[in-house]
Design a protein around this motif. Structure first.
Motif, PDB file in Angstrom:
ATOM      1  N   TRP A 168      11.728  36.656  29.603  1.00  0.00           N
ATOM      2  CA  TRP A 168      11.554  35.306  29.228  1.00  0.00           C
ATOM      3  C   TRP A 168      10.248  34.970  29.665  1.00  0.00           C
ATOM      4  O   TRP A 168       9.898  33.862  29.221  1.00  0.00           O
ATOM      5  CB  TRP A 168      12.331  34.359  30.170  1.00  0.00           C
ATOM      6  N   GLY A 169       9.249  35.750  30.138  1.00  0.00           N
ATOM      7  CA  GLY A 169       7.794  35.131  30.206  1.00  0.00           C
ATOM      8  C   GLY A 169       7.026  35.827  29.379  1.00  0.00           C
ATOM      9  O   GLY A 169       5.705  35.647  29.289  1.00  0.00           O
ATOM     10  N   THR A 170       7.645  36.774  28.241  1.00  0.00           N
ATOM     11  CA  THR A 170       6.516  37.306  27.556  1.00  0.00           C
ATOM     12  C   THR A 170       7.091  37.233  25.975  1.00  0.00           C
ATOM     13  O   THR A 170       8.303  37.577  25.748  1.00  0.00           O
ATOM     14  CB  THR A 170       6.447  38.689  27.697  1.00  0.00           C
ATOM     15  N   ASP A 171       6.078  36.873  24.984  1.00  0.00           N
ATOM     16  CA  ASP A 171       6.275  36.690  23.554  1.00  0.00           C
ATOM     17  C   ASP A 171       5.973  37.858  22.840  1.00  0.00           C
ATOM     18  O   ASP A 171       5.111  38.502  22.898  1.00  0.00           O
ATOM     19  CB  ASP A 171       5.614  35.506  23.040  1.00  0.00           C
ATOM     20  N   GLN A 192       1.606  28.969  11.520  1.00  0.00           N
ATOM     21  CA  GLN A 192       2.419  29.091  12.825  1.00  0.00           C
ATOM     22  C   GLN A 192       2.764  30.014  13.385  1.00  0.00           C
ATOM     23  O   GLN A 192       3.137  31.197  12.609  1.00  0.00           O
ATOM     24  CB  GLN A 192       3.455  28.108  13.060  1.00  0.00           C
ATOM     25  N   ILE A 193       2.473  30.596  14.657  1.00  0.00           N
ATOM     26  CA  ILE A 193       2.979  31.941  15.358  1.00  0.00           C
ATOM     27  C   ILE A 193       4.359  31.594  15.650  1.00  0.00           C
ATOM     28  O   ILE A 193       4.937  30.454  16.354  1.00  0.00           O
ATOM     29  CB  ILE A 193       2.309  32.164  16.651  1.00  0.00           C
ATOM     30  N   ILE A 194       5.199  32.496  15.482  1.00  0.00           N
ATOM     31  CA  ILE A 194       6.700  32.616  15.753  1.00  0.00           C
ATOM     32  C   ILE A 194       6.780  33.762  16.571  1.00  0.00           C
ATOM     33  O   ILE A 194       6.529  34.755  16.145  1.00  0.00           O
ATOM     34  CB  ILE A 194       7.467  32.564  14.320  1.00  0.00           C
ATOM     35  N   SER A 195       7.491  33.641  17.776  1.00  0.00           N
ATOM     36  CA  SER A 195       7.733  34.834  18.400  1.00  0.00           C
ATOM     37  C   SER A 195       9.153  35.083  19.043  1.00  0.00           C
ATOM     38  O   SER A 195       9.985  34.039  18.694  1.00  0.00           O
ATOM     39  CB  SER A 195       6.800  34.824  19.614  1.00  0.00           C
ATOM     40  N   ILE A 196       9.640  36.082  19.358  1.00  0.00           N
ATOM     41  CA  ILE A 196      10.783  36.264  20.106  1.00  0.00           C
ATOM     42  C   ILE A 196      10.712  36.358  21.750  1.00  0.00           C
ATOM     43  O   ILE A 196       9.591  37.263  22.013  1.00  0.00           O
ATOM     44  CB  ILE A 196      11.480  37.573  19.610  1.00  0.00           C
ATOM     45  N   ILE A 197      11.440  35.760  22.253  1.00  0.00           N
ATOM     46  CA  ILE A 197      11.282  35.809  23.834  1.00  0.00           C
ATOM     47  C   ILE A 197      12.555  35.966  24.491  1.00  0.00           C
ATOM     48  O   ILE A 197      13.899  35.215  23.842  1.00  0.00           O
ATOM     49  CB  ILE A 197      10.536  34.713  24.133  1.00  0.00           C
ATOM     50  N   GLY A 198      12.804  36.601  25.501  1.00  0.00           N
ATOM     51  CA  GLY A 198      14.202  36.359  26.260  1.00  0.00           C
ATOM     52  C   GLY A 198      14.257  37.830  27.124  1.00  0.00           C
ATOM     53  O   GLY A 198      13.658  38.857  26.995  1.00  0.00           O
ATOM     54  N   SER A 199      15.491  37.721  27.725  1.00  0.00           N
ATOM     55  CA  SER A 199      15.908  38.958  28.697  1.00  0.00           C
ATOM     56  C   SER A 199      16.242  40.140  27.834  1.00  0.00           C
ATOM     57  O   SER A 199      16.042  41.373  28.243  1.00  0.00           O
ATOM     58  CB  SER A 199      16.961  38.534  29.576  1.00  0.00           C
ATOM     59  N   GLY A 200      16.632  39.890  26.483  1.00  0.00           N
ATOM     60  CA  GLY A 200      16.969  41.074  25.627  1.00  0.00           C
ATOM     61  C   GLY A 200      15.868  41.733  24.950  1.00  0.00           C
ATOM     62  O   GLY A 200      15.880  42.678  24.177  1.00  0.00           O
ATOM     63  N   ALA A 201      14.436  41.114  25.111  1.00  0.00           N
ATOM     64  CA  ALA A 201      13.277  41.445  24.631  1.00  0.00           C
ATOM     65  C   ALA A 201      12.473  42.072  25.729  1.00  0.00           C
ATOM     66  O   ALA A 201      12.670  42.675  26.619  1.00  0.00           O
ATOM     67  CB  ALA A 201      12.758  40.715  23.565  1.00  0.00           C
ATOM     68  N   ALA A 202      11.147  41.409  25.769  1.00  0.00           N
ATOM     69  CA  ALA A 202      10.186  41.903  26.909  1.00  0.00           C
ATOM     70  C   ALA A 202      10.509  40.983  28.111  1.00  0.00           C
ATOM     71  O   ALA A 202       9.546  40.977  29.067  1.00  0.00           O
ATOM     72  CB  ALA A 202       8.808  41.794  26.240  1.00  0.00           C
ATOM     73  N   GLY A 216      21.181  41.484  26.398  1.00  0.00           N
ATOM     74  CA  GLY A 216      20.758  40.517  26.899  1.00  0.00           C
ATOM     75  C   GLY A 216      20.783  39.112  26.067  1.00  0.00           C
ATOM     76  O   GLY A 216      21.708  38.938  25.027  1.00  0.00           O
ATOM     77  N   GLU A 217      19.672  38.269  26.031  1.00  0.00           N
ATOM     78  CA  GLU A 217      19.838  37.220  25.332  1.00  0.00           C
ATOM     79  C   GLU A 217      18.338  36.662  24.852  1.00  0.00           C
ATOM     80  O   GLU A 217      17.263  37.076  25.461  1.00  0.00           O
ATOM     81  CB  GLU A 217      20.091  35.894  25.755  1.00  0.00           C
ATOM     82  N   ILE A 218      18.038  36.102  23.623  1.00  0.00           N
ATOM     83  CA  ILE A 218      16.553  36.038  23.195  1.00  0.00           C
ATOM     84  C   ILE A 218      16.862  34.289  22.523  1.00  0.00           C
ATOM     85  O   ILE A 218      17.799  34.045  22.149  1.00  0.00           O
ATOM     86  CB  ILE A 218      16.328  36.868  22.201  1.00  0.00           C
ATOM     87  N   LYS A 219      15.591  34.048  22.148  1.00  0.00           N
ATOM     88  CA  LYS A 219      15.408  32.826  21.252  1.00  0.00           C
ATOM     89  C   LYS A 219      14.096  33.203  20.461  1.00  0.00           C
ATOM     90  O   LYS A 219      13.263  33.830  20.694  1.00  0.00           O
ATOM     91  CB  LYS A 219      15.138  31.493  22.134  1.00  0.00           C
ATOM     92  N   ARG A 226      10.724  31.205  19.033  1.00  0.00           N
ATOM     93  CA  ARG A 226       9.945  29.940  19.397  1.00  0.00           C
ATOM     94  C   ARG A 226       8.557  29.762  18.812  1.00  0.00           C
ATOM     95  O   ARG A 226       8.220  31.117  18.282  1.00  0.00           O
ATOM     96  CB  ARG A 226       9.942  29.655  20.824  1.00  0.00           C
ATOM     97  N   GLN A 227       8.035  28.852  18.518  1.00  0.00           N
ATOM     98  CA  GLN A 227       6.779  28.641  17.787  1.00  0.00           C
ATOM     99  C   GLN A 227       5.740  28.211  18.908  1.00  0.00           C
ATOM    100  O   GLN A 227       5.679  27.412  19.854  1.00  0.00           O
ATOM    101  CB  GLN A 227       6.920  27.320  16.908  1.00  0.00           C
ATOM    102  N   GLY A 228       4.505  29.066  18.541  1.00  0.00           N
ATOM    103  CA  GLY A 228       3.261  28.806  19.196  1.00  0.00           C
ATOM    104  C   GLY A 228       3.414  29.241  20.540  1.00  0.00           C
ATOM    105  O   GLY A 228       2.631  28.793  21.458  1.00  0.00           O
ATOM    106  N   ASN A 229       4.342  30.135  20.913  1.00  0.00           N
ATOM    107  CA  ASN A 229       4.468  30.621  22.243  1.00  0.00           C
ATOM    108  C   ASN A 229       4.656  29.358  23.106  1.00  0.00           C
ATOM    109  O   ASN A 229       4.199  29.625  24.388  1.00  0.00           O
ATOM    110  CB  ASN A 229       3.144  31.372  22.704  1.00  0.00           C
ATOM    111  N   ASP A 230       5.351  28.409  22.740  1.00  0.00           N
ATOM    112  CA  ASP A 230       5.662  27.366  23.677  1.00  0.00           C
ATOM    113  C   ASP A 230       7.325  26.921  23.527  1.00  0.00           C
ATOM    114  O   ASP A 230       7.672  27.292  22.245  1.00  0.00           O
ATOM    115  CB  ASP A 230       4.774  26.255  23.443  1.00  0.00           C
ATOM    116  N   TRP A 231       7.740  26.185  24.274  1.00  0.00           N
ATOM    117  CA  TRP A 231       9.181  25.903  24.244  1.00  0.00           C
ATOM    118  C   TRP A 231       9.369  24.345  23.416  1.00  0.00           C
ATOM    119  O   TRP A 231      10.322  23.969  23.176  1.00  0.00           O
ATOM    120  CB  TRP A 231       9.913  25.670  25.686  1.00  0.00           C
ATOM    121  N   ALA A 232       8.323  23.655  23.037  1.00  0.00           N
ATOM    122  CA  ALA A 232       8.416  22.486  22.437  1.00  0.00           C
ATOM    123  C   ALA A 232       9.200  22.605  21.210  1.00  0.00           C
ATOM    124  O   ALA A 232       9.913  21.761  20.594  1.00  0.00           O
ATOM    125  CB  ALA A 232       7.103  22.080  22.193  1.00  0.00           C
TER     126      ALA A 232
END
Length: 473
Positions: A219-222, A207-217, A243-246, A248-254
């Motif tokens: 909220w629209g870039t994984d 599975q692809i795991i990524s970081i996304i959020g205003s603290g990274a690149a 900032g903030e991050i989360k 997520r799996q598969g570059n998706d919010w599911a």
């Protein structure tokens, strides 16, 4: 005077060792172990030889003076040109006459049995020249981490082509057969040239795991992490802003994970955004437990100027942003040093200038001048500076004493004013043989376990340091 004697002695020893260079081979493919050196001989200090040597087969490297500060590696065998910090050389078992040129890095292993050259070729292979396969025994050949496309493949063994008609495994026959390859990533492709058996082993799909959020690149870039087991994911050199991050799996919010803790915590499915602090970090994330950790990569200083090269002789610097590293009031002796990351030679920096310069990856050893320094290093730009330590004050000899000296059993160390924070006992080679932290104005050093000879005590209080000569009868 005592301090000057210490440095003069260490300089003489360093020069003596440098003038008697020794090139050796090390590794399972040469000596059977990464901890054992096999010395070559030389009559001119440039060309090194070893005759009738049995290579067990496997990986090895050439190195200088039984240390990793200067080492050579390459991708070819039985001949090639080694480069500084190059890859491990893969030897094929056999008896060889060995030559190595220290100036050019050229090496040759002659006298062994002929070694077939094997390549994977065909329309499934994206390289026009095919994929060169490695071997440790001249029978079992392999190539790891190969990306193939839909098409056909064959094996070229010393310009004779062999094919098969089954996939992902089978037995090769003649050039009229073509292996039907399904495109994808393969952890290995193997061929036994004695039996003709071949295998294509697909790489596991994680599975692809990524970081996304205003603290990274944003909220629209994984930013994807990497994994070797689908459970533990890692990433180094990640630059974050406040900032903030989360995760997520598969570059998706599911499927996504969050928490309120920084820089470590346990993220839960659909949890809150993780707050971030600006800096450049290494990251670990466990997909099964949700445990995460953002930390600054370790950068250390090592070398003969610090007392020794490599493992066991790393002195870590500190950082508040993962880019700028520093260490205050650090003592160097005559010699050379380098910066390295993670206490490993995989990433290291060096430069030829002193006391300031710009270090490059895999660069030259940095020469040192004895003294105490406030050290700064920027791992992004490579800028380094060894500034004389303003905080360092030398003891007044009247403020402390050591007795008896010479001694057969113990030395008593006493400070007239301040508590002694540490005492480091160093031999004449610069190796630390004992360290104590008395946190008192007096201490007893047990010399019973030391060999007879000359030692040096580096004594430190909260505001001062000094080095004195000790004699063990």
């Amino acid at each position: 005077m005592k301090r000057n004697l210490l440095y003069s002695l260490l300089v003489m020893l360093f020069v003596s060792f440098s003038s008697n260079a020794q090139v050796s081979m090390i590794g399972p493919g040469a000596s059977g172990d990464w901890g054992i050196d096999v010395d070559l001989t030389s009559t001119d200090g440039v060309n090194w030889t070893l005759d009738n040597f049995i290579m067990p087969g496997g990986e090895f490297k050439f190195r200088l003076d039984h240390a990793w500060s200067v080492n050579w590696g390459a991708t070819t065998f039985p001949s090639g040109t080694g480069t500084q910090d190059g890859p491990n050389i893969l030897a094929i078992a056999g008896t060889y006459n060995i030559t190595f040129n220290q100036s050019t890095g050229e090496y040759n292993f002659s006298g062994g049995a002929p070694i077939p050259t094997v390549k994977l070729i065909g329309t499934a292979v994206t390289s026009v020249d095919g994929l060169l396969m490695a071997t440790a025994d001249a029978e079992n050949y392999y190539v790891n981490n190969a990306t193939l496309v839909d098409g056909t493949a064959q094996f070229d063994v010393d310009a004779t082509v062999y094919g098969g008609d089954t996939f992902p495994g089978g037995v090769v026959s003649d050039a009229t057969l073509f292996i039907p390859v399904v495109g994808g990533d393969y952890s290995s492709v193997t061929l036994n040239i004695a039996t003709g058996e071949y295998t294509f082993t697909a790489a596991p799909i994680f599975q692809i795991i990524s970081i996304i959020g205003s603290g990274a690149a944003g909220w629209g870039t994984d930013t994807d992490l990497t994994t070797t087991d689908g459970i533990t994911y890692t990433l180094s050199g990640l630059t974050l802003s406040t900032g903030e991050i989360k995760f997520r799996q598969g570059n998706d919010w599911a499927v996504n994970w969050g928490d309120v803790a920084w820089p470590t915590g346990v993220a839960t499915q659909g949890g809150p955004n993780i707050p971030t602090v600006a800096g450049t970090y290494s990251v670990t994330f466990n997909r099964e437990t949700g445990a995460y950790n953002f930390f600054f990569p370790i950068v250390s200083l090592t070398g003969s100027a610090t007392g020794g090269w490599g493992d066991g002789w790393d002195f870590d610097l500190t950082s508040t942003d993962g880019v700028n590293y520093s260490r205050a009031n650090f003592e160097l002796i005559a010699g050379e040093c380098k910066f390295r990351e993670g206490n490993s030679w995989a990433v290291n920096w060096g430069g030829a200038d002193w006391p300031t310069g710009v270090a490059t990856l895999g660069g030259a050893n940095i020469p040192s001048v004895p003294g105490f320094y406030d050290i700064t290093f920027n791992k992004v730009t490579g800028d380094y500076n060894f500034a004389p330590a303003l905080a360092n004050v030398t003891f007044d000899n009247g403020n402390f004493k050591v007795y008896p000296n010479p001694s057969q059993n113990v030395w008593n160390v006493a400070s007239a004013n301040e508590a002694i924070t540490s005492i480091q006992i160093v031999d004449v080679l610069g190796k630390t043989v004992m360290t104590v932290a008395p946190q008192a104005t007096s201490a007893v050093i047990d010399a019973a376990a030391l060999n007879s000879g000359i030692y040096f005590a580096r004594i430190a209080t909260a505001s001062a340091t000094s080095t004195i000569k000790l004699v063990r009868n």
